[in-house]
Design an enzyme around this catalytic site. Structure first.
Site, PDB file in Angstrom:
ATOM      1  CG  HIS A 172      12.687  10.841  11.576  1.00 45.77           C
ATOM      2  ND1 HIS A 172      12.505  10.664  10.224  1.00 45.77           N
ATOM      3  CD2 HIS A 172      14.024  10.965  11.768  1.00 45.77           C
ATOM      4  CE1 HIS A 172      13.695  10.717   9.619  1.00 45.77           C
ATOM      5  NE2 HIS A 172      14.627  10.895  10.539  1.00 45.77           N
ATOM      6  N   GLY A 196      -9.880 -23.592  11.481  1.00 52.39           N
ATOM      7  CA  GLY A 196      -9.217 -22.477  10.793  1.00 52.39           C
ATOM      8  C   GLY A 196      -9.579 -22.332   9.318  1.00 52.39           C
ATOM      9  CB  THR A 205      -9.775 -21.883   2.835  1.00 53.34           C
ATOM     10  OG1 THR A 205     -10.824 -22.779   2.470  1.00 53.34           O
ATOM     11  CG2 THR A 205      -8.839 -21.682   1.659  1.00 53.34           C
TER      12      THR A 205
END
Ligand code: NAI
Length: 462
Positions: A441, A39, A41
């Site tokens: 919305h 993985g 840094t």
């Protein structure tokens, strides 16, 4: 015959993603990684752990400032720092183990150790030498040093040390108002530290759209961060566990100093290419230490490629990932391409800040005719419901064609909202295309649509 089709050095986002794509495309793939977990840094001491601490400290902030307003009673939680770090470590563990699983699933060999390239086509890891038709350097970057400032990762720390401090400091000086400084600075400010950010330039976050940077600074100041801008740090000294940072104001050369329990040095990163043997191989480098590559990630040495932070371009995990995938396609004989014009940048503070494409300053410099559509989150019902009515969406579009040229968002979930614009830009969308797309919305995304409407006949809610 070579043992592997591809050996990638480095299992960060660039390297591991490239490896998975190479394997998916039928290439026999190995990754050299010296760290105990995969993985790089990003997963171990960067993006992922910092997001865990940003989340935890944001929750604390919500409890302290907004719970009572919503009728949630009780005293605000106190910080159990040991547990917070354990939570962060657990998040890291889950992610790094996830990549180990993906390596097994895709039959990728993990060569454990630090690799060197004794000659093209060969990689030495410990006492073993492996051969590969293609070698990919994905070794990432490391914090750059600052003259007069010696990092001990206890009192004077880089982001790595800042993610594992023994306790929350009472005071912190952050050198550099870039992404790392502001993300980590806001974590510690929310946890109770007095944070002062010293920045060389006259504005925070260099390169960010000016309007957005100003609003961002105002919001962070309201959250308690202090800023000293236009100040070049001269030195940082530790005495009896406390640090003193000396700086010089650029406008009049006057000097000042600040005392702090912890100093975070966040003045940029540099490519990490040491110890690979590139000098002996004759690999050409750029003037600022990056490996020189052509449009297809090839170095000047046949069969050696480089991607991510080790080459030019923004030092971002997702840029490295895209390059890793494109290179995998190229190595498998297909076409691989990265659109550098549409790479989003996100700062994961609260509110988040996200950008893609051109800034207003860049458009002015290019002499381009553009229009601005801006919509404040104050006009967005959903944002107000979650106490995040600060900030705005700013859309930049070509004045003639209406084509979207850039977007700058400061507000809730900005790091997610920006991708609507990214997809639009990839498809050559106009502001009107976004404005005419139905947005649910109530969502934060409506603010993006309103900004697009503001490029035309005007937004509804302002
Ligand atoms: P940066 O390049 O973003 O900011 C460094 C800042 O330090 C600049 O504003 C610069 O003017 C200032 N500075 C330099 N020398 C100074 C001095 N002597 N005194 C005062 N100020 C000084 O670098 P940062 O924040 O260290 O990040 C490194 C890299 O990691 C960046 O490329 C960044 O994009 C990446 N990163 C990205 C993240 C994200 O995408 N969310 C998170 C963390 C890092």
């Amino acid at each position: 015959m070579a043992e592997f089709d591809v050996i990638i050095i480095g299992a960060g986002p660039g390297g591991y993603v490239s490896a998975i794509r190479c394997a998916q495309l039928g290439l026999k793939t190995a990754v050299v990684e010296g760290r105990e977990t995969l993985g790089g840094t990003c997963l171990n001491v960067g993006c992922i752990p910092s997001k865990a601490l940003l989340h935890a400290s944001h929750m604390l902030h919500e409890a302290e400032h907004n719970f009572a307003k919503m009728g949630l009673k009780g005293s605000a939680p106190s910080v159990d720092w040991t547990q917070m770090l354990a939570y962060k470590d657990d998040v890291i563990g889950q992610n790094t183990k996830g990549i180990e699983f993906l390596f097994k699933k895709n039959k990728i060999t993990w060569l454990k150790g630090w690799g060197t390239i004794p000659e093209p086509g060969k990689i030495k890891v410990g006492d073993e030498v492996h051969s590969a038709r293609n070698i990919v350097i994905a070794t990432g970057s490391e914090p750059s040093s600052l003259p007069g400032v010696t990092v001990d990762e206890k009192t004077i720390v880089t982001s790595t040390g800042a993610l594992a401090l023994p306790k929350v400091p009472k005071s912190m000086v952050v050198i550099g108002a870039g992404v790392i400084g502001l993300e980590m600075g806001s974590v510690y400010a929310r946890l109770g530290a007095e944070v002062t950010v010293v920045e060389y330039l006259d504005a925070i976050t260099p390169g960010m759209d000016g309007d957005t940077a100003k609003t961002f600074q105002r919001i962070l100041s309201r959250q308690g961060l202090k800023f000293i801008l236009g100040a070049a740090v001269q030195s940082a000294e530790v005495k009896r566990g406390k640090a003193t940072v000396r700086y010089k104001l650029r406008k009049d050369d006057s000097e000042g100093n600040l005392d702090a329990e912890v100093v975070l040095v966040a003045t940029g990163r540099k490519p990490y290419t040491e110890g690979l043997g590139l000098g002996a191989l004759g690999v050409e480098m750029e003037s600022r230490g990056q490996i020189k590559t052509d449009g297809h990630f090839a170095t000047n040495i046949k069969g050696i490629y480089a991607i991510g932070d080790a080459i030019t371009g923004p030092m971002l995990a997702h840029k490295a990932e895209d390059e890793g995938m494109a290179l995998a396609e190229i190595l498998a004989g297909k076409a691989g391409h990265v659109n550098y014009g549409v790479i989003p940048g996100v700062i994961y503070t609260t509110p988040e800040v996200a950008s893609v494409g051109k800034t207003e300053e860049q458009l002015k410099e290019e002499g381009r005719a553009y229009k601005v559509g801006k919509f404040a989150f104050m006009g967005n019902g959903r944002a107000k419901a979650v106490f995040q009515g600060e900030g705005f969406v700013k859309l930049l579009a070509d004045k003639e064609t209406d084509r979207v040229l850039g977007a700058h968002i400061i507000g809730p979930a900005a790091g997610e909202l920006i991708h609507e614009i990214c997809v639009g830009m990839e498809f050559g969308a106009s502001a009107e295309d976004i404005a005419l797309t139905c947005h649910a919305h109530p969502t934060f995304s409506e603010a993006v649509r309103e900004a697009a409407l503001a490029c035309g006949d005007g937004p509804i809610h302002s």
